[in-house]
Design a protein around this motif. Structure first.
Motif, PDB file in Angstrom:
ATOM      1  N   VAL A   1      63.172  46.542 157.812  1.00 44.05           N
ATOM      2  CA  VAL A   1      62.482  46.585 156.513  1.00 44.05           C
ATOM      3  C   VAL A   1      61.912  47.984 156.256  1.00 44.05           C
ATOM      4  CG1 VAL A   1      60.474  45.710 155.247  1.00 44.05           C
ATOM      5  CG2 VAL A   1      61.995  44.113 156.421  1.00 44.05           C
ATOM      6  N   LYS A   2      61.303  48.592 157.266  1.00 47.53           N
ATOM      7  CA  LYS A   2      60.753  49.937 157.086  1.00 47.53           C
ATOM      8  C   LYS A   2      61.857  50.942 156.761  1.00 47.53           C
ATOM      9  CE  LYS A   2      57.264  51.354 159.562  1.00 47.53           C
ATOM     10  NZ  LYS A   2      56.348  51.692 160.656  1.00 47.53           N
ATOM     11  N   ARG A   3      63.002  50.795 157.410  1.00 47.09           N
ATOM     12  CA  ARG A   3      64.130  51.693 157.150  1.00 47.09           C
ATOM     13  C   ARG A   3      64.668  51.483 155.726  1.00 47.09           C
ATOM     14  NH1 ARG A   3      66.978  50.440 161.245  1.00 47.09           N
ATOM     15  NH2 ARG A   3      68.317  48.936 160.213  1.00 47.09           N
ATOM     16  N   LYS A   4      64.834  50.222 155.332  1.00 47.40           N
ATOM     17  CA  LYS A   4      65.374  49.914 154.004  1.00 47.40           C
ATOM     18  C   LYS A   4      64.454  50.397 152.891  1.00 47.40           C
ATOM     19  CE  LYS A   4      68.707  47.409 153.139  1.00 47.40           C
ATOM     20  NZ  LYS A   4      70.028  47.816 152.692  1.00 47.40           N
ATOM     21  N   LEU A   5      63.144  50.297 153.117  1.00 45.85           N
ATOM     22  CA  LEU A   5      62.180  50.709 152.092  1.00 45.85           C
ATOM     23  C   LEU A   5      61.835  52.190 152.176  1.00 45.85           C
ATOM     24  CD1 LEU A   5      59.736  47.658 152.177  1.00 45.85           C
ATOM     25  CD2 LEU A   5      61.587  48.121 150.542  1.00 45.85           C
ATOM     26  N   GLY A   6      62.301  52.866 153.213  1.00 45.66           N
ATOM     27  CA  GLY A   6      62.008  54.282 153.382  1.00 45.66           C
ATOM     28  C   GLY A   6      60.538  54.545 153.676  1.00 45.66           C
ATOM     29  N   VAL A   7      59.927  53.660 154.442  1.00 47.62           N
ATOM     30  CA  VAL A   7      58.498  53.788 154.752  1.00 47.62           C
ATOM     31  C   VAL A   7      58.298  53.904 156.261  1.00 47.62           C
ATOM     32  CG1 VAL A   7      57.683  52.659 152.648  1.00 47.62           C
ATOM     33  CG2 VAL A   7      58.258  51.265 154.632  1.00 47.62           C
TER      34      VAL A   7
ATOM     35  N   SER B   1      54.705  54.269 157.572  1.00 46.10           N
ATOM     36  CA  SER B   1      53.699  53.274 157.187  1.00 46.10           C
ATOM     37  C   SER B   1      53.285  52.455 158.399  1.00 46.10           C
ATOM     38  CB  SER B   1      54.251  52.329 156.118  1.00 46.10           C
ATOM     39  OG  SER B   1      54.520  53.038 154.935  1.00 46.10           O
ATOM     40  N   PRO B   2      51.967  52.311 158.615  1.00 49.55           N
ATOM     41  CA  PRO B   2      51.507  51.536 159.770  1.00 49.55           C
ATOM     42  C   PRO B   2      51.731  50.037 159.563  1.00 49.55           C
ATOM     43  CG  PRO B   2      49.650  52.262 158.456  1.00 49.55           C
ATOM     44  CD  PRO B   2      50.873  52.882 157.854  1.00 49.55           C
ATOM     45  N   VAL B   3      51.904  49.347 160.668  1.00 53.38           N
ATOM     46  CA  VAL B   3      52.101  47.900 160.649  1.00 53.38           C
ATOM     47  C   VAL B   3      51.017  47.261 161.510  1.00 53.38           C
ATOM     48  CG1 VAL B   3      53.625  46.017 161.379  1.00 53.38           C
ATOM     49  CG2 VAL B   3      54.587  48.060 160.292  1.00 53.38           C
ATOM     50  N   ILE B   4      50.383  46.246 160.959  1.00 55.14           N
ATOM     51  CA  ILE B   4      49.429  45.429 161.701  1.00 55.14           C
ATOM     52  C   ILE B   4      50.024  44.021 161.742  1.00 55.14           C
ATOM     53  CG2 ILE B   4      47.087  44.517 161.819  1.00 55.14           C
ATOM     54  CD1 ILE B   4      47.132  47.544 161.991  1.00 55.14           C
ATOM     55  N   VAL B   5      50.171  43.466 162.927  1.00 52.49           N
ATOM     56  CA  VAL B   5      50.706  42.114 163.061  1.00 52.49           C
ATOM     57  C   VAL B   5      49.537  41.136 163.162  1.00 52.49           C
ATOM     58  CG1 VAL B   5      52.949  42.763 163.995  1.00 52.49           C
ATOM     59  CG2 VAL B   5      51.039  42.494 165.545  1.00 52.49           C
ATOM     60  N   VAL B   6      49.711  39.969 162.537  1.00 51.19           N
ATOM     61  CA  VAL B   6      48.631  38.997 162.422  1.00 51.19           C
ATOM     62  C   VAL B   6      49.169  37.615 162.757  1.00 51.19           C
ATOM     63  CG1 VAL B   6      46.981  37.954 160.806  1.00 51.19           C
ATOM     64  CG2 VAL B   6      47.581  40.372 160.583  1.00 51.19           C
ATOM     65  N   GLY B   7      48.345  36.815 163.413  1.00 48.33           N
ATOM     66  CA  GLY B   7      48.742  35.441 163.669  1.00 48.33           C
ATOM     67  C   GLY B   7      47.572  34.628 164.182  1.00 48.33           C
TER      68      GLY B   7
ATOM     69  N   ILE C   1      55.733  50.254 167.318  1.00 52.86           N
ATOM     70  CA  ILE C   1      56.067  49.600 166.046  1.00 52.86           C
ATOM     71  C   ILE C   1      54.817  49.082 165.340  1.00 52.86           C
ATOM     72  CG2 ILE C   1      57.292  47.655 164.991  1.00 52.86           C
ATOM     73  CD1 ILE C   1      59.436  47.969 167.127  1.00 52.86           C
ATOM     74  N   ALA C   2      53.889  48.510 166.091  1.00 52.85           N
ATOM     75  CA  ALA C   2      52.680  47.945 165.503  1.00 52.85           C
ATOM     76  C   ALA C   2      51.464  48.767 165.900  1.00 52.85           C
ATOM     77  CB  ALA C   2      52.501  46.496 165.946  1.00 52.85           C
ATOM     78  N   LEU C   3      50.727  49.200 164.895  1.00 48.32           N
ATOM     79  CA  LEU C   3      49.513  49.977 165.136  1.00 48.32           C
ATOM     80  C   LEU C   3      48.399  49.096 165.693  1.00 48.32           C
ATOM     81  CD1 LEU C   3      47.993  52.686 164.726  1.00 48.32           C
ATOM     82  CD2 LEU C   3      47.384  51.845 162.458  1.00 48.32           C
TER      83      LEU C   3
END
Length: 110
Positions: free
Chosen positions: A45-51, A54-60, A78-80
Motif C-alpha cells: 500500500v505504501k508503495r502504491k500510494l507513493g508514501v 509515512s509512519p505506520v502505527i499498528v493497532v489492535g 515497517i511500524a513506528l
C-alpha cells in the motif's frame, strides 16, 4: 486464527476443513504468517500510494493487540509503533488448555 484462511485465501482451492487437516497448508495457519501478510500489505500500500516515508502505527485489541505488539517487535522497520489494548502479549510459547487464552486474559485482568 481464521484471519488467514477464509474465502479465496484458502490455499489450493481446498475447503477450510481440508486446509486445516492438510499438514502442508496448516503450516501457513499461524500468527507468524499473519504478521508476514500484514507486512506485505503495508509495504504494498505504501508503495502504491507513493508514501514510503509515512509512519505506520499498528493497532489492535485482545488477539489483534498481541499481533500489533508482535508486529512492532518483528518488523520495526515497517511500524513506528504499536497500540495494544487488552492484549496478553506474554502468553507462554507452548500454552495448553491449562494456559489457554481465556485463562491468561483472566489472570491479566485480575
Amino acid at each position: 486464527m481464521a484471519h488467514r484462511f477464509y474465502g479465496d485465501s484458502i490455499p489450493y482451492n481446498l475447503s477450510l476443513a481440508e486446509a486445516l487437516n492438510n499438514t502442508d497448508t496448516r503450516g501457513y495457519f499461524n500468527s507468524a504468517q499473519a504478521l508476514a501478510d500484514y507486512a506485505t500489505v503495508i509495504t504494498h500500500v505504501k508503495r502504491k500510494l507513493g508514501v514510503h516515508k509515512s509512519p505506520v502505527i499498528v493497532v489492535g485489541g485482545s488477539y489483534g493487540g498481541m499481533l500489533a505488539s508482535w508486529f512492532r517487535l518483528k518488523y520495526p522497520h515497517i511500524a513506528l509503533g504499536a497500540l495494544a489494548s487488552s492484549a496478553p502479549i506474554l502468553l507462554p510459547v507452548n500454552f495448553t488448555l491449562r494456559y489457554g487464552y481465556y485463562t491468561i486474559v483472566s489472570n491479566v485482568f485480575q
